[in-house]
Design a protein around this motif. Structure first.
Motif, short mmCIF file in Angstrom:
data_model
loop_
_atom_site.label_atom_id
_atom_site.label_comp_id
_atom_site.label_asym_id
_atom_site.label_seq_id
_atom_site.Cartn_x
_atom_site.Cartn_y
_atom_site.Cartn_z
N ARG A 28 50.10 24.51 44.49
CA ARG A 28 48.80 25.14 44.77
C ARG A 28 48.96 26.63 45.02
O ARG A 28 48.15 27.44 44.57
N LYS A 29 50.01 27.01 45.73
CA LYS A 29 50.26 28.43 45.97
C LYS A 29 50.53 29.16 44.66
O LYS A 29 50.06 30.28 44.45
N ASN A 30 51.29 28.52 43.78
CA ASN A 30 51.57 29.13 42.48
C ASN A 30 50.30 29.28 41.66
O ASN A 30 50.13 30.27 40.93
N ASP A 31 49.38 28.29 41.79
CA ASP A 31 48.08 28.40 41.09
C ASP A 31 47.31 29.62 41.59
O ASP A 31 46.69 30.34 40.80
N ILE A 32 47.36 29.84 42.91
CA ILE A 32 46.66 30.99 43.49
C ILE A 32 47.28 32.30 43.00
O ILE A 32 46.57 33.24 42.62
N GLN B 158 48.93 32.78 40.25
CA GLN B 158 48.62 32.95 38.84
C GLN B 158 47.21 33.48 38.66
O GLN B 158 46.96 34.37 37.83
N TYR B 159 46.28 32.96 39.45
CA TYR B 159 44.89 33.42 39.36
C TYR B 159 44.80 34.90 39.75
O TYR B 159 44.10 35.68 39.08
N LEU B 160 45.53 35.30 40.80
CA LEU B 160 45.49 36.70 41.24
C LEU B 160 46.24 37.61 40.27
O LEU B 160 46.02 38.82 40.25
N THR B 161 47.10 37.03 39.46
CA THR B 161 47.75 37.82 38.39
C THR B 161 46.73 38.18 37.32
O THR B 161 46.72 39.30 36.80
N ASP B 162 45.86 37.23 37.01
CA ASP B 162 44.83 37.46 36.00
C ASP B 162 43.60 38.17 36.56
O ASP B 162 42.88 38.83 35.83
N GLU C 33 41.66 41.18 42.07
CA GLU C 33 41.13 41.10 43.43
C GLU C 33 40.07 40.00 43.49
O GLU C 33 39.23 39.89 42.60
N ALA C 34 40.12 39.16 44.53
CA ALA C 34 39.16 38.06 44.62
C ALA C 34 39.00 37.62 46.08
O ALA C 34 39.89 37.81 46.90
N SER C 35 37.83 37.03 46.37
CA SER C 35 37.57 36.50 47.70
C SER C 35 38.14 35.09 47.80
O SER C 35 38.49 34.46 46.79
N SER C 36 38.21 34.56 49.00
CA SER C 36 38.72 33.20 49.19
C SER C 36 37.82 32.17 48.50
O SER C 36 38.31 31.17 47.97
N VAL C 37 36.53 32.42 48.47
CA VAL C 37 35.59 31.50 47.81
C VAL C 37 35.85 31.49 46.31
O VAL C 37 35.89 30.43 45.68
N GLN C 38 36.03 32.66 45.73
CA GLN C 38 36.32 32.75 44.29
C GLN C 38 37.64 32.06 43.95
O GLN C 38 37.74 31.34 42.95
N ILE C 39 38.64 32.25 44.79
CA ILE C 39 39.93 31.63 44.56
C ILE C 39 39.84 30.11 44.69
O ILE C 39 40.39 29.37 43.87
N ALA C 40 39.13 29.64 45.71
CA ALA C 40 38.96 28.20 45.90
C ALA C 40 38.30 27.56 44.69
O ALA C 40 38.71 26.49 44.22
N ASP C 41 37.24 28.20 44.17
CA ASP C 41 36.54 27.68 42.99
C ASP C 41 37.46 27.67 41.78
O ASP C 41 37.44 26.71 40.97
#
Length: 293
Positions: free
Chosen positions: A235-239, A241-245, A248-256
């Motif tokens: 799950r941490k790696n998923d997060i 990876q998302y922040l690599t793409d 900048e994002a909020s916790s809500v955006q990351i959770a979704d």
């Protein structure tokens, strides 16, 4: 007595020059039925569970501020809870001269964690302050969000207390820190014990801060939770990876984006920030996360 209470911030002069209890004095020394007139949602709750197998299992022992058989104020609650959680701590035999020393860094860290929750709680909030004790962990949840960035609080040196007078009162009995060193001290003690690192999770609407204190060694946790640890890392790696793409994002955006509940996402974000993998910027609801440069 009134002079003493005035000096510690528990009483103050009103517009007519008469000494009246302050909000802090009422919380610290009042009776529950008096406190709820000023803080309608005030409720302190301590629960003990004899097993950790199912966290939803009903408590085996409990006391609350509204029971009517004790004062219900935060001073008495602090000592009642601390005495309950401290009785299970193994105390090494140590002498200072001819006197036995029964206090340890772990005792001090537990007092710090408990006092922090009581000092920084938002007693006007509609959520209660709840402390739950299992054989292998303690969870402390108080109403109100951090007034500074969580990562700044973990590093230490920055403090923005909600209840200054409560800090002063606890300081007078050598509990609580004014310099923002409480959480770093607690983490250091946990590392020295060889236990899993404490976790901090913030949730909002209503605002809530939860501190989880594991009472188990890392190797024990790895044996019993190897599968969950691998899931956690994925799950941490998923997060990451998302922040690599997404820079900048909020916790809500990351959770979704990664398909997690917001509370679990915040926990992973706190761990990633503590390890230096990501950076949290902004406060509370406006907080955004990005990869460490």
């Amino acid at each position: 007595m009134e002079d003493f209470l005035h000096r510690i911030g528990a009483m103050a002069h009103d517009t007519d020059g008469k000494l009246r209890p302050t909000a802090a004095g009422l919380l610290m020394f009042g009776h529950e039925y008096e406190i709820v007139r000023e803080f309608p949602h005030y409720f302190l709750d301590y629960q003990e569970h004899d097993r950790s197998a199912t966290e939803d299992e009903r408590w085996t022992d409990r006391f609350v501020s509204s029971s009517g058989d004790w004062s219900g104020n935060i001073c008495d609650f602090y000592f009642r809870v601390y005495n309950r959680i401290a009785q299970d701590i193994k105390v090494p035999f140590k002498l200072e001269g001819t006197d036995r020393i029964d206090d340890t860094p772990l005792h001090k860290a537990l007092r710090e964690a408990l006092a922090n929750a009581l000092i920084h709680a938002d007693y006007y909030d509609r959520r209660s302050l709840v402390i739950q004790k299992w054989p292998d962990k303690i969870r402390i949840a108080n109403p109100g969000a951090f007034r500074i960035n969580v990562q700044e609080a973990l590093v230490g040196g920055v403090s923005d207390p909600r209840n200054e007078s409560l800090i002063k009162m606890f300081n007078l009995i050598n509990v609580g820190e004014r310099a923002g060193s409480g959480l770093p001290s607690i983490r250091t003690v946990w590392q020295e014990q060889g236990w899993q690192e404490p976790e901090i999770v913030e949730s909002f609407n209503p605002d809530r801060t939860t501190l989880l204190l594991p009472l188990a060694a890392n190797n024990v946790a790895a044996k019993s939770g190897g599968k969950s640890n691998s899931i956690s890392e994925k799950r941490k790696n998923d997060i990451l990876q998302y922040l690599t793409d997404t820079p900048e994002a909020s916790s809500v955006q990351i959770a979704d984006a990664v398909g997690l509940q917001i509370s679990r996402t915040k926990m992973y974000l706190s761990e990633l920030a503590a390890s230096g993998a990501i950076v949290a910027e902004g406060s509370s609801r406006a907080r955004k996360y990005r990869l460490m440069s």
